[in-house]
Design a protein around this motif. Structure first.
Motif, short mmCIF file in Angstrom:
data_model
loop_
_atom_site.label_atom_id
_atom_site.label_comp_id
_atom_site.label_asym_id
_atom_site.label_seq_id
_atom_site.Cartn_x
_atom_site.Cartn_y
_atom_site.Cartn_z
N ASN A 226 35.44 31.15 39.12
CA ASN A 226 36.32 30.54 38.13
C ASN A 226 35.96 30.93 36.69
O ASN A 226 36.83 30.94 35.81
CB ASN A 226 36.29 29.01 38.28
N GLU A 227 34.71 31.22 36.44
CA GLU A 227 34.26 31.57 35.10
C GLU A 227 34.76 32.95 34.66
O GLU A 227 34.84 33.23 33.46
CB GLU A 227 32.73 31.55 35.03
N ARG B 185 41.20 25.92 44.16
CA ARG B 185 40.29 25.03 43.42
C ARG B 185 39.64 23.99 44.33
O ARG B 185 38.62 23.38 43.96
CB ARG B 185 41.05 24.33 42.28
N LEU C 253 32.26 29.40 44.09
CA LEU C 253 33.54 29.22 43.42
C LEU C 253 33.41 29.01 41.91
O LEU C 253 34.20 29.58 41.14
CB LEU C 253 34.31 28.05 44.04
N GLU D 198 46.83 28.54 43.53
CA GLU D 198 45.68 28.27 42.67
C GLU D 198 45.13 26.86 42.92
O GLU D 198 43.91 26.63 42.83
CB GLU D 198 46.09 28.42 41.21
N LYS E 192 41.12 39.06 39.85
CA LYS E 192 39.81 38.46 39.61
C LYS E 192 39.04 38.56 40.93
O LYS E 192 39.57 38.24 41.99
CB LYS E 192 39.95 37.00 39.19
#
Length: 401
Positions: free
Chosen positions: A344-345, A333, A340, A329, A365
């Motif tokens: 992430n949302e 990031r 991205l 993870e 996800k």
């Protein structure tokens, strides 16, 4: 190289290339051996049918790479790969020949699945394959890469080992301080570009962890590592840190039973292996020659794949330490991919390997051409630990579900 084709019409096939690396390869571990018979092939190491074989959904192409891995071999010591660029270049030669000789696969969706160090290789190979297709030198329907427990950013893994083990009650305060200290040394070496030194410190960090966590297994934290046996005298190592790293990350992939299978029935079945070549005999040299590449990150390559529109799937086992999910993870990031923030949302969604069971098997996800699968109750070798979920994930990645 081994090809296991499905029996259905070619138009319905998928073609998956399996690459294995650091913990299923070292580099130096064999996908034709471990990946095939211990993870996703049609038969297990006892030559019994595997219920969760990926052959149910695709044709499988197992390749032993870098050269010298498995039954792959070199005749000159300077022929071993020393970096990712050479590994990718060698694979382009193979893929160009394969698709030229097997034109029936040129239009079939082609995915590269990988594990551990193989993930680094898959990223590099995927980018070179994309470029070759654009240039017209290779014709194939390249559809994506899947990076399983992948050694994409080694330093992010090392930095997360201490916090992960501490949260799982496998380190106490003093042990955490020791692990964090050596991890910072690894980070400093990587930042300075001292990758060989970083490799040495990586080995030291693992030793510190084993002492503080009572021999925790780097591939599944709920088990303990087998006692490390003495290095065979035939292995030409001079650096003690490489001896320990090789023993920890490659030798367990070439256990006696698997070695006997590959050098016995499988060797006879293939009928093309030279008499003086044994499966896995050159693995230590493969590992040694890649020392300077171990700690180099390839986050930028993943960024290039995403920017080019290539489908990138990341999946990771919950119980893996060597490439723990926290570390994965962390490097995700760091991606510069413009989409991205939207990825992430999103909230993840639960997955169930058994539709009749309420037990969650994974979370996922996905946004545009990036997907992340969190595989529960699995260590580093996800297909070995959670075969049904791994097969379901593969079907989802290849858009069969």
């Amino acid at each position: 190289m081994e090809l296991a084709p499905r029996s259905s019409p070619v138009s319905r096939w998928l073609l998956l290339l399996l690459l294995l690396g650091l913990s299923t390869g070292g580099p130096g571990g064999s996908s034709t051996g471990f990946g095939n018979f211990e993870e996703i092939g049609p038969l297990d190491s006892h030559l019994k049918p595997r219920k969760t074989t990926w052959l149910q959904a695709a044709s499988l192409l197992f390749v032993d790479n870098p050269v010298g891995t498995g039954f792959s071999y070199v005749n000159k010591s300077n022929a071993y790969a020393k970096d990712l660029a050479t590994v990718a270049s060698d694979m382009m030669v193979l893929l160009k020949t394969f698709f030229s000789c097997h034109k029936e696969f040129q239009t079939v969706p082609f995915y590269i699945f990988s594990e551990s160090y193989g993930g680094k290789m898959a990223a590099g190979i995927g980018l070179e394959l994309y470029k070759a297709i654009q240039q017209g030198t290779i014709k194939c329907n390249f559809s994506g890469v899947a990076l399983g427990d992948s050694w994409i950013s080694p330093v992010d893994s090392v930095l997360s080992w201490g916090p992960y083990l501490y949260s799982m009650s496998l380190l106490e305060d003093k042990g955490l301080a020791e692990v964090s200290n050596i991890a910072e040394q690894v980070l400093d070496a990587v930042n300075k570009g001292f990758y060989t030194e970083a490799t040495q410190l990586w080995g030291k960090a693992e030793t510190i962890i084993e002492k503080n966590a009572d021999g925790v297994n780097f591939y599944n934290i709920l088990t303990k590592s087998d006692p490390t046996s003495a290095m065979e005298s035939s292995l030409e190592f001079t650096q003690s840190h490489l001896v320990r790293l090789f023993q920890r990350h490659v030798r367990h992939l070439q256990g006696d039973a698997l070695s006997q299978l590959m050098n016995g029935p499988i060797r006879k079945k293939l009928k093309i292996i030279p008499e003086d070549i044994s499966w896995g005999a050159q693995s230590s040299s493969v590992f040694l020659n890649m020392e300077g590449d171990f700690m180099k990150p390839v986050i930028s390559i993943v960024d290039e794949l995403l920017e080019a529109g290539v489908n990138v799937t990341i999946y990771n086992g919950q119980l893996d330490l060597i490439v723990d999910t926290i570390g994965q993870e962390a490097w995700v990031r760091k991606l510069q991919w413009p989409e991205l923030p939207k990825f992430n949302e999103l909230k993840w969604k639960p997955l169930y390997s058994d539709p009749e069971s309420p037990e969650t098997s994974a979370f996922v996800k996905s946004y545009k051409n990036l997907a992340f699968y969190w595989i529960l109750r699995a260590g580093h070798m996800v297909p070995s630990d959670q075969g049904a979920m791994a097969l379901k994930m593969m079907r989802l990645v290849t858009q069969q579900e």
